[in-house]
Design an enzyme around this catalytic site. Structure first.
Site, short mmCIF file in Angstrom:
data_model
loop_
_atom_site.label_atom_id
_atom_site.label_comp_id
_atom_site.label_asym_id
_atom_site.label_seq_id
_atom_site.Cartn_x
_atom_site.Cartn_y
_atom_site.Cartn_z
N GLU A 175 6.34 0.68 5.18
CA GLU A 175 7.40 -0.30 4.94
C GLU A 175 6.77 -1.70 5.02
O GLU A 175 5.89 -1.94 5.83
CB GLU A 175 8.52 -0.20 5.99
N HIS A 197 1.00 -11.80 9.32
CA HIS A 197 2.20 -12.26 8.61
C HIS A 197 2.66 -13.57 9.25
O HIS A 197 2.69 -13.69 10.47
CB HIS A 197 3.30 -11.19 8.71
N LEU A 220 0.85 -1.20 0.00
CA LEU A 220 0.00 0.00 0.00
C LEU A 220 0.88 1.25 0.00
O LEU A 220 1.93 1.28 0.65
CB LEU A 220 -0.90 -0.01 1.23
C1 GRF Z 1 -1.21 -16.17 5.24
O1 GRF Z 1 -0.17 -17.05 5.58
C2 GRF Z 1 -0.92 -14.78 5.75
O2 GRF Z 1 -0.20 -14.78 6.95
C3 GRF Z 1 -0.08 -14.21 4.64
O3 GRF Z 1 -0.64 -14.71 3.46
C4 GRF Z 1 -1.30 -15.95 3.73
C5 GRF Z 1 -2.71 -15.78 3.28
O4 GRF Z 1 -3.45 -16.96 3.37
N1 GRF Z 1 -0.06 -12.77 4.72
P1 GRF Z 1 -5.03 -16.92 3.24
O5 GRF Z 1 -5.34 -16.25 1.91
O6 GRF Z 1 -5.57 -16.14 4.39
O7 GRF Z 1 -5.47 -18.36 3.27
#
Ligand code: GRF
Length: 217
Positions: A145, A111, A95
């Site tokens: 970031e 994450h 973003l």
């Molecule tokens: C997850 O592991 C999340 O932590 C990361 O991307 C993945 C998305 O998985 N940012 P989903 O689309 O929610 O199944």
């Protein structure tokens, strides 16, 4: 009490979106999803939202010449829907600073690592290559970031001998599905504040003991 209105941004599978949909189905959960936006028309998460009767928008980044004009349309869609908090759930676009500053401490991300370790899209490969014995997931407020910002909640997950990226990702994903709805609940209930670029939660209900892997006994 009014529920906190969530706008969820996705790009794919949408399993974290599903965890939020499931949490929001409980009458006493303090948030509701008012819009799901995907930058990809084929995102499986769109079907999950539609099955739950949630409004969806497809805003394809490939139709835009620059990042900020894409972000402006996403911003407008979220505001039209009345969103108060934006949840990134596997949203694979960075973003712009403009967008992040439009929503100060009103954007959260999940994450799959214990940030600030292993930023980027290959967290599990980095964890395996490094040989850490604990990894996990992090819910954090978003800054411009990548994978940075005040940490709201983390879960630690053991790395086991013989783990592959897939087995580790699956173990971490189970924790993600617990963490994301819990973190959103904390925010919706006003139990998270940001001070000096750190998120503070005063519940203090974490057992004050270390986690060991391999076990210490
Ligand atoms: C997850 O592991 C999340 O932590 C990361 O991307 C993945 C998305 O998985 N940012 P989903 O689309 O929610 O199944």
């Amino acid at each position: 009490m009014d529920k906190l209105k969530l706008g969820v941004l996705i790009s794919g599978r949408g399993s974290n979106l599903q965890a939020l949909i499931d949490a929001c189905a409980a009458a006493d959960y303090p948030a509701e999803i008012v819009l799901v936006v995907s930058n990809r028309p084929d995102a499986m998460g769109l079907e999950r939202a539609q099955a739950a009767g949630i409004a969806t928008r497809i805003i394809e980044h490939t139709n835009y010449g620059d990042r900020e004009s894409f972000d402006r349309d996403v911003d407008a869609a979220l505001r039209d829907a009345g969103a108060q908090l934006i949840c990134l759930a596997g949203f694979m676009r960075l973003l712009s600073r403009w967008f992040v500053e439009e929503w100060p401490d009103r954007i959260v991300n999940i994450h799959p690592s214990l940030l600030p370790a292993f930023k980027g899209t290959d967290s599990h490969a980095q964890a395996l290559a490094t040989g850490v014995k604990l990894t996990g997931c992090t819910v954090h407020f978003v800054r411009s970031e990548m994978d940075a910002g005040p940490i709201i909640m983390q879960a630690a997950v053991p790395v086991l001998p013989g783990d592959t990226e897939d087995s580790l990702a699956a173990r971490v994903l189970t924790a993600e599905h617990q963490c994301y709805p819990t973190a959103i609940r904390l925010i919706a209930e006003g139990r998270v504040t940001v001070e000096d670029n750190r998120a503070i939660n005063t519940d203090g209900n974490m057992a004050a003991r270390p986690l060991y892997n391999p076990p210490a006994d």
